[in-house]
Structure formats: C-alpha cells, structure tokens
Design a protein around this motif. Structure first.
Motif, PDB file in Angstrom:
ATOM      1  N   LYS A 103       0.830  -1.210   0.000  1.00 47.11           N
ATOM      2  CA  LYS A 103       0.000   0.000   0.000  1.00 47.11           C
ATOM      3  C   LYS A 103       0.861   1.255   0.000  1.00 47.11           C
ATOM      4  O   LYS A 103       0.524   2.245  -0.653  1.00 47.11           O
ATOM      5  CB  LYS A 103      -0.950  -0.012   1.190  1.00 47.11           C
ATOM      6  N   ILE A 104       1.968   1.231   0.717  1.00 44.36           N
ATOM      7  CA  ILE A 104       2.881   2.370   0.704  1.00 44.36           C
ATOM      8  C   ILE A 104       3.389   2.590  -0.725  1.00 44.36           C
ATOM      9  O   ILE A 104       3.472   3.724  -1.201  1.00 44.36           O
ATOM     10  CB  ILE A 104       4.042   2.177   1.697  1.00 44.36           C
ATOM     11  N   GLY A 105       3.672   1.504  -1.416  1.00 40.31           N
ATOM     12  CA  GLY A 105       4.093   1.584  -2.817  1.00 40.31           C
ATOM     13  C   GLY A 105       3.012   2.175  -3.709  1.00 40.31           C
ATOM     14  O   GLY A 105       3.298   2.906  -4.654  1.00 40.31           O
ATOM     15  N   LEU A 106       1.746   1.872  -3.416  1.00 45.23           N
ATOM     16  CA  LEU A 106       0.650   2.454  -4.184  1.00 45.23           C
ATOM     17  C   LEU A 106       0.568   3.975  -3.994  1.00 45.23           C
ATOM     18  O   LEU A 106       0.221   4.703  -4.902  1.00 45.23           O
ATOM     19  CB  LEU A 106      -0.685   1.815  -3.797  1.00 45.23           C
ATOM     20  N   VAL A 107       0.917   4.426  -2.793  1.00 39.70           N
ATOM     21  CA  VAL A 107       0.909   5.860  -2.510  1.00 39.70           C
ATOM     22  C   VAL A 107       2.092   6.560  -3.184  1.00 39.70           C
ATOM     23  O   VAL A 107       1.930   7.591  -3.830  1.00 39.70           O
ATOM     24  CB  VAL A 107       0.943   6.134  -0.988  1.00 39.70           C
ATOM     25  N   LEU A 108       3.264   5.976  -3.062  1.00 40.51           N
ATOM     26  CA  LEU A 108       4.470   6.629  -3.560  1.00 40.51           C
ATOM     27  C   LEU A 108       4.727   6.384  -5.038  1.00 40.51           C
ATOM     28  O   LEU A 108       5.479   7.143  -5.666  1.00 40.51           O
ATOM     29  CB  LEU A 108       5.687   6.190  -2.740  1.00 40.51           C
ATOM     30  N   GLY A 109       4.150   5.347  -5.602  1.00 41.52           N
ATOM     31  CA  GLY A 109       4.327   5.068  -7.023  1.00 41.52           C
ATOM     32  C   GLY A 109       5.481   4.124  -7.277  1.00 41.52           C
ATOM     33  O   GLY A 109       6.399   3.985  -6.442  1.00 41.52           O
ATOM     34  N   PRO A 110       5.491   3.474  -8.430  1.00 39.95           N
ATOM     35  CA  PRO A 110       6.495   2.440  -8.730  1.00 39.95           C
ATOM     36  C   PRO A 110       7.908   2.998  -8.902  1.00 39.95           C
ATOM     37  O   PRO A 110       8.883   2.278  -8.677  1.00 39.95           O
ATOM     38  CB  PRO A 110       5.991   1.814 -10.031  1.00 39.95           C
ATOM     39  N   ASP A 111       8.059   4.258  -9.267  1.00 42.90           N
ATOM     40  CA  ASP A 111       9.389   4.824  -9.498  1.00 42.90           C
ATOM     41  C   ASP A 111      10.069   5.311  -8.235  1.00 42.90           C
ATOM     42  O   ASP A 111      11.213   5.713  -8.249  1.00 42.90           O
ATOM     43  CB  ASP A 111       9.310   5.970 -10.527  1.00 42.90           C
ATOM     44  N   PHE A 112       9.314   5.308  -7.131  1.00 43.05           N
ATOM     45  CA  PHE A 112       9.894   5.824  -5.904  1.00 43.05           C
ATOM     46  C   PHE A 112      10.928   4.843  -5.410  1.00 43.05           C
ATOM     47  O   PHE A 112      11.805   4.980  -4.737  1.00 43.05           O
ATOM     48  CB  PHE A 112       8.813   6.067  -4.856  1.00 43.05           C
TER      49      PHE A 112
END
Length: 186
Positions: free
Chosen positions: A177-186
């Motif tokens: 979910k954190i990845g969904l917030v920050l996006g795949p390139d983060f």
C-alpha cells in the motif's frame, strides 16, 4: 499575514488580547486538564458576562474567572484516533475549523517549489489523492513537510525521516500500500 506579538510575563487584564495555544488537545484528558475551568471558558460564563462563573483555585484558594480577552486555540490531528475521545460536552465549548493540507501553498511559501526538478505541489497532490483513495481525507500529508526543501537531498531526508514513517504507521507496515501511494518509481 498576521503577526502575533509575543507576550511575556503578561497579566491577562493588562493585555488587549491574549492567546493560549494548545497543541494536540485531543491527546490529553481534556476534562482532567481543565477541571472546573471547562465551564468557565464558555463565552457566556466569562468575566463580565451575565452568567459569569468563578472557581476557587485549588492551590492558592483564590477566586478565578476567565477574562473575555483570553482566546484559546487548540490543534488536533484528525488522523489521530484520540479525536474520538472528545465528547459532545467538550465539542460544544469549542468551534472547529478544518485546516486541510493545501499543496498550492508550496508555490507561494516553499523554499524551492521545484526542488531538484520535482514539482512539490504536484508531488503532494498526487500522494494525497492516493492516500484519500486508500484510507480517507483525514490522513493526507500536510504541506508543511515540504516547505523547507531546497535540494534532492532535503527531499530524500524528509521522505526517509518523516513521510515514509508516517505512511508505515498509516498502513501498519504494508509496503504494498505504501508503494501504491508513492508510485512504482519511488
């Protein structure tokens, strides 16, 4: 812009207006903190009002009333579940004004609104839109986190030390979910 004077050793009666700021009022036990004063702060119970009330202070045993020139400002973080502890009796004694994050302020107030080629307004807007979908609007990241960004290193530090730990708390360490917030390139 409003500039508030700093008052030191001020007697409430000596000032035109006095302001008491209580940060995160909901984290404390408000009835226990204020005691009998919770009633005295009501507008119609203050000094000089027809329904004025007084209390005897426990240590000095002196009579006390709340003057009209005292203004109480309190902050609360709505993402903090301790907000629910404020009962209706307390809610009617205070006015509540929502102050949501405003990413547009970054263009006006940020040290570098386009730090290291990153549009901070767009970054915050995108993150908060995603948080709102996954949780709700009460969990949005405040614009104050990004006000002092001047470089890529500053941005990385704020994310590493403040934003990612906050997201870990919001999502209980669910990195998907954190990845969904920050996006795949983060």
């Amino acid at each position: 812009d409003i500039e508030l004077p700093v008052l030191t050793n001020c007697e409430l009666g000596d000032c035109e207006k006095c302001v008491l700021i209580i940060d995160e009022i909901n984290r404390g036990n408000v009835p226990a903190i204020f005691g009998e004063l919770i009633t005295l702060i009501e507008a119609d119970k203050r000094e000089g009002q027809p329904e004025m009330l007084t209390a005897i202070l426990p240590y000095s045993k002196t009579l006390f009333s709340v003057p009209l020139n005292l203004h109480l400002l309190a902050t609360m973080n709505t993402a903090d579940r301790s907000v629910e502890a404020l009962d209706t009796a307390q809610r009617r004694r205070f006015s509540f004004t929502e102050m949501p994050p405003d990413a547009r302020l970054l263009k006006k107030l940020a040290k570098q609104p386009f730090a290291a080629g990153v549009d901070l307004e767009q970054l915050l807007t995108t993150i908060n839109q995603r948080i709102e979908v996954l949780l709700d609007a009460n969990y949005k990241i405040g614009h104050a986190y990004l006000l002092h960004i001047a470089s890529l290193q500053d941005l990385q530090t704020v994310f590493r030390e403040r934003i990612i730990p906050l997201l870990q708390e919001y999502f209980f360490g669910d990195y998907g979910k954190i990845g969904l917030v920050l996006g795949p390139d983060f």
